[in-house]
Write a protein that holds these residues in place. Structure first.
Motif, short mmCIF file in Angstrom:
data_model
loop_
_atom_site.label_atom_id
_atom_site.label_comp_id
_atom_site.label_asym_id
_atom_site.label_seq_id
_atom_site.Cartn_x
_atom_site.Cartn_y
_atom_site.Cartn_z
N PRO B 14 6.37 -14.22 -0.84
CA PRO B 14 6.32 -14.89 -2.15
C PRO B 14 5.87 -13.92 -3.24
N VAL B 15 6.29 -14.23 -4.46
CA VAL B 15 5.85 -13.45 -5.61
C VAL B 15 4.33 -13.44 -5.67
N GLY B 16 3.78 -12.27 -5.94
CA GLY B 16 2.33 -12.16 -6.07
C GLY B 16 1.62 -11.82 -4.78
N SER B 17 2.32 -11.85 -3.67
CA SER B 17 1.68 -11.52 -2.39
C SER B 17 1.67 -10.01 -2.18
N PRO B 18 0.81 -9.51 -1.29
CA PRO B 18 0.78 -8.07 -1.03
C PRO B 18 1.89 -7.66 -0.07
N LEU B 19 2.11 -6.34 -0.03
CA LEU B 19 3.16 -5.79 0.84
C LEU B 19 2.62 -4.58 1.58
N SER B 20 3.03 -4.47 2.84
CA SER B 20 2.75 -3.26 3.59
C SER B 20 3.89 -3.01 4.55
N LEU B 21 4.63 -1.95 4.31
CA LEU B 21 5.70 -1.53 5.21
C LEU B 21 5.27 -0.23 5.87
N GLU B 22 5.46 -0.17 7.17
CA GLU B 22 4.97 1.00 7.90
C GLU B 22 6.12 1.79 8.53
N CYS B 23 5.91 3.08 8.55
CA CYS B 23 6.90 4.00 9.11
C CYS B 23 6.15 5.05 9.92
N THR B 24 6.59 5.27 11.15
CA THR B 24 5.97 6.32 11.95
C THR B 24 7.04 7.20 12.57
N VAL B 25 6.71 8.45 12.72
CA VAL B 25 7.61 9.44 13.30
C VAL B 25 7.00 9.97 14.57
N GLU B 26 7.81 10.15 15.58
CA GLU B 26 7.35 10.71 16.85
C GLU B 26 8.13 11.97 17.19
N GLY B 27 7.48 12.86 17.87
CA GLY B 27 8.18 14.04 18.39
C GLY B 27 8.24 15.22 17.46
N THR B 28 7.49 15.19 16.36
CA THR B 28 7.47 16.32 15.45
C THR B 28 6.11 16.35 14.76
N SER B 29 5.79 17.48 14.17
CA SER B 29 4.52 17.62 13.47
C SER B 29 4.77 18.03 12.03
N ASN B 30 3.88 17.55 11.16
CA ASN B 30 3.92 17.89 9.74
C ASN B 30 5.29 17.70 9.11
N PRO B 31 5.90 16.55 9.32
CA PRO B 31 7.20 16.33 8.69
C PRO B 31 7.04 16.03 7.21
#
Lengths: 111, 112
Positions: B14-31
């Motif tokens: 809903p409008v006014g609600s917070p958002l959190s989308l997560e992204c993770t990477v595996e198999g590499t360092s310092n991308p």
């Protein structure tokens, strides 16, 4: 700001016709250039890339692109398209840790 | 091999609600990590990119923010969503700055 531009957003052509999509970039210094394709309902996938060396780059599925530094261009070509080439095509330019995309070309190939 | 995970795949908020989308990477360092928004006829708009933990570059002023609390984790957030935040959000990583990017599956966000 560094940017990438594509023209003629919608392209409609018949099978066996030749395809050329224009891409111009505005980057200072070293630039990496890419073409990505997104088939209907699928994720982006890399067609080809240019980092350095031979300015004529061969990609998958018969696509190629030519880097012309004097024109700041990296146009995509395919001599004879197939119905399965219907997709959206994105040019992208990378440099200074950024990777920016153009607005895309929606290509429809009519059987 | 390297993999990138992005979730959720779809989200209705809903409008006014917070958002959190997560992204993770595996198999590499310092991308290098990127958040894009894809809209029909507008291509992929670069929203944020990061070259390391805690280092965030913002491309356009907007209602969103990004954070990188760990090397291979990239979060897109909002304190209060607007209707105009609806869209398809893509996370991506590259090994080199400005190099070939590999994309997550995307999140379709609908703000109602």
């Amino acid at each position: 700001a560094q940017s990438v531009s594509q023209h003629n957003h919608h392209v409609i052509l018949s099978e066996a016709a030749s395809l050329e999509l224009g891409c111009n970039y505005s980057y200072g210094g070293t630039v990496n250039l890419f073409w990505y394709v997104q088939y209907p309902g699928q994720h982006l996938q890399l067609l080809l890339k240019y980092f350095s060396g031979d300015p004529l780059v061969k990609g998958i599925k018969g696509f190629e692109a030519e880097f012309i530094k004097s024109k700041f261009s990296f146009n995509l070509r395919k001599p004879s398209v197939q119905w399965s080439d219907t997709a959206e095509y994105f040019c992208a330019g990378g440099g200074n840790n950024r990777l920016a995309f153009g607005k895309g070309n929606q290509v429809v190939v009519i059987p | 091999s390297q993999t990138i995970h992005q979730w959720p795949a779809t989200l209705v908020q809903p409008v006014g609600s917070p958002l959190s989308l997560e992204c993770t990477v595996e198999g590499t360092s310092n991308p290098n990590l990127y958040w894009y928004r894809q809209a029909a006829g507008r291509g992929l708009q670069l929203l944020f990119y990061s070259v390391g933990i805690g280092q965030i570059s913002s491309e356009v002023p907007q209602n969103l923010s990004a954070s990188r609390p760990q090397d291979r984790q990239f979060i897109l957030s909002s304190k209060k969503l607007l209707l105009s935040d609806s869209g398809f959000y893509l996370c991506a990583w590259s090994l080199l700055g400005g190099g070939q990017a590999f994309f997550g599956q995307g999140t379709r966000l609908t703000v109602v």
